[in-house]
Design an enzyme around this catalytic site. Structure first.
Site, short mmCIF file in Angstrom:
data_model
loop_
_atom_site.label_atom_id
_atom_site.label_comp_id
_atom_site.label_asym_id
_atom_site.label_seq_id
_atom_site.Cartn_x
_atom_site.Cartn_y
_atom_site.Cartn_z
N CYS A 102 0.82 -1.21 0.00
CA CYS A 102 0.00 0.00 0.00
C CYS A 102 0.85 1.27 0.00
CB CYS A 102 -0.90 0.04 1.22
SG CYS A 102 -1.28 -1.55 1.88
N THR A 189 8.96 0.10 4.80
CA THR A 189 8.12 -1.10 4.75
C THR A 189 8.30 -1.84 3.43
OG1 THR A 189 6.49 -0.05 6.17
CG2 THR A 189 5.72 -1.88 4.85
N TYR A 294 -5.84 2.63 7.24
CA TYR A 294 -5.62 1.93 8.51
C TYR A 294 -6.87 1.29 9.11
CZ TYR A 294 -0.64 2.32 9.07
OH TYR A 294 0.70 2.12 8.93
FE1 SF4 Z 1 -0.61 -1.54 3.95
FE2 SF4 Z 1 -1.39 -1.59 6.45
FE3 SF4 Z 1 1.02 -2.48 5.80
FE4 SF4 Z 1 0.55 0.13 5.74
S1 SF4 Z 1 0.51 -1.19 7.56
S2 SF4 Z 1 1.56 -1.08 4.15
S3 SF4 Z 1 -1.59 0.17 5.06
S4 SF4 Z 1 -0.94 -3.37 5.17
FE FE Z 2 2.31 1.31 7.48
#
Ligand code: SF4
Ligand code: FE
Length: 479
Positions: A102, A189, A294
């Site tokens: 995401c 991430t 979220y």
């Molecule tokens: Fe996607 Fe949730 Fe991971 Fe953020 S925390 S990258 S919104 S799955």
């Molecule tokens: Fe995140």
């Protein structure tokens, strides 16, 4: 569109330089440290090929008319925004973890919108470059890591005032072929199992900080890039089956510190270079898109927590107690409230001048602010119901030990007809999701709570609310 195995194979072709535990990683794809995160991202590829999920996980490209993975799509309607949230909840229900894709999705939409506005005001040609990059991303189903957060050094100082100028990513050289950037991006991430990274500034900037106003795309294995993988609360358990809790999909996203040591980026992949006036709006577009998510992804993870908590209450023989039912009811209430916020900010979305749809930023920020509190409460209730043994449980090696395993089995039993291993597995799943790194992600992922409060106050229109009160109280406007 790639499927999950094609995605995993595509990672083998990269030369991504990753360090973990002080050593360079040579076998990223087959290393248990990374496999759960890779599996989680792979699911976003596999589900696009499943007719049951196709409506949510795919979309039609507004550029080519072809069916593409939704994670590479530019939102064309409020329906697209709503489908995004539904997709995230549905995937999270199956991973119980972050699937990472995401961030790049949101970065693409934010840079798409901002480059359009920049070109209109400044006569630049950034939007066309972004569209070309987007075409490449859509055609090749590229996993893009969104790269926003800089290390930031002394939080009281602007980028150009830091003792070390590299604490925010900056342009150190420009030539006829492109630019050279230096610095680092933090909390990245999914970066080690992505193909490209899309860099954006981390904060609004002033003219003095113009060299820090940079947005560009660069392959994650470009020369000069090193990723230093973050530790997680259960990473030494990753070779096991039960103790990890969620052996297939792991815990949060697999974050890294990404070092950019004089990385060359050709002009065709540069989307901002010095236009400091647009840094703030790029950040706000990205932050709101990411905060929209979220109640979707954390809603899906909370569904798993609720299920695990209700199941452990069954195994403990406590499921019928009225306070347990009430606590599970509260967990459902909090989860659906988060989801309602994400759906609302999507349904209230509006088109931007670029044609891309943008969420209602107030409601998106409210949703993420709620996540910073409600997830802690959901986890607290889960711990309350599950019992202290989720924190004192011996390891799976003890459970299966030929010498002492029968003691562990005997004394960790709940109701008689449930094997101890079943109770073990569920307890470890709860521990994995609720008691470690994942919890902190709910606080700081998509921006720390204070960042949401700044945006909430800015959009809160307090002056207009004061006028409402004055009108009712019969006080003239100038009082
Ligand atoms: Fe996607 Fe949730 Fe991971 Fe953020 S925390 S990258 S919104 S799955
Ligand atoms: Fe995140």
């Amino acid at each position: 569109m790639m499927n999950g195995s094609e995605y995993i194979e595509s990672l083998r072709k990269l030369n991504t330089k990753v360090y973990a535990f002080g050593e360079e990683v040579k076998d990223l794809v087959d290393n248990p440290l990374f496999q759960p995160h890779i599996n989680s991202a792979a699911l976003t590829y596999d589900m696009a090929h499943d007719p049951m999920f196709e409506d949510l996980v795919t979309a039609v490209s507004h550029l080519t008319g072809k069916r593409i993975n939704r994670f590479t799509h530019i939102h064309q309607s409020t329906e697209d925004l709503v489908k995004k949230v539904k997709m995230l909840r549905m995937i999270a229900q199956r991973t119980g973890s972050c699937f990472q894709r995401c961030v790049g999705f949101d970065a693409l939409n934010a840079v798409y919108t901002t480059t359009y506005d920049m070109d209109k005001k400044l006569g630049t040609d950034y939007h066309k470059r972004l569209v070309d990059f987007l075409l490449y991303v859509q055609e090749n189903d590229v996993m893009v890591a969104g790269a926003m957060t800089d290390p930031k050094g002394d939080r009281s100082l602007r980028p150009s005032k830091q003792a070390d100028p590299d604490l925010f990513v900056r342009v150190v050289e420009k030539n006829e072929k492109g630019i050279v950037i230096r610095g680092a991006k933090a909390h990245m991430t999914g970066i080690v199992n992505s193909h490209e990274m899309l860099i954006m500034p981390t904060t609004a900037l002033t003219a003095e900080d113009a060299e820090y106003a940079v947005s560009c795309a660069v392959p994650v294995d470009a020369p000069g890039i090193i990723h230093i993988f973050g530790r997680q609360s259960n990473d030494s358990r990753k070779a096991g089956k039960i103790d990890q809790g969620n052996a297939r999909f792991g815990i949060v996203g697999g974050e890294a510190l990404t070092i950019l040591e004089d990385v060359f980026v050709p002009w065709e992949k540069v989307f901002m270079c010095g236009e400091w006036e647009f840094a703030g709006s790029m950040v706000e577009f990205f932050a709101s898109y990411h905060r929209q998510n979220y109640g979707g992804c954390k809603g899906g993870v909370s569904d798993v927590i609720i299920g695990a908590t209700a199941a452990i209450a069954d195994y403990n023989g406590a499921a019928k107690a009225s306070h347990v039912r009430d606590k599970v009811t509260e967990m459902i209430h909090l989860t659906e409230t988060l989801y309602a916020g994400s759906i609302a900010c999507s349904a209230e979305g509006r088109p931007t001048p670029s044609g891309a749809y943008f969420v209602d930023p107030m409601l998106a920020n409210i949703t993420k602010q709620n996540v910073t509190r409600f997830i802690y409460e959901i986890c607290r209730l889960s711990h309350d119901v599950a019992g202290g043994f989720i924190a004192t449980l011996p390891s799976e090696d003890d459970l299966f030990s030929p010498e002492i395993g029968h003691y562990v089995d005997k004394y960790f039993k709940g109701v008689a007809n449930i094997p101890s291993e079943t109770r073990f597995r569920m307890a470890r799943l709860i521990e994995n999701i609720t008691a470690g790194t994942a919890l902190v992600e709910s606080m700081h992922g998509a921006g720390s709570p204070q960042a949401q409060r700044v945006m909430i106050m800015r959009q809160g229109n307090v002056e207009q609310k004061k006028k409402l009160a004055r009108d009712l109280a019969g006080i003239p406007d100038n009082s």
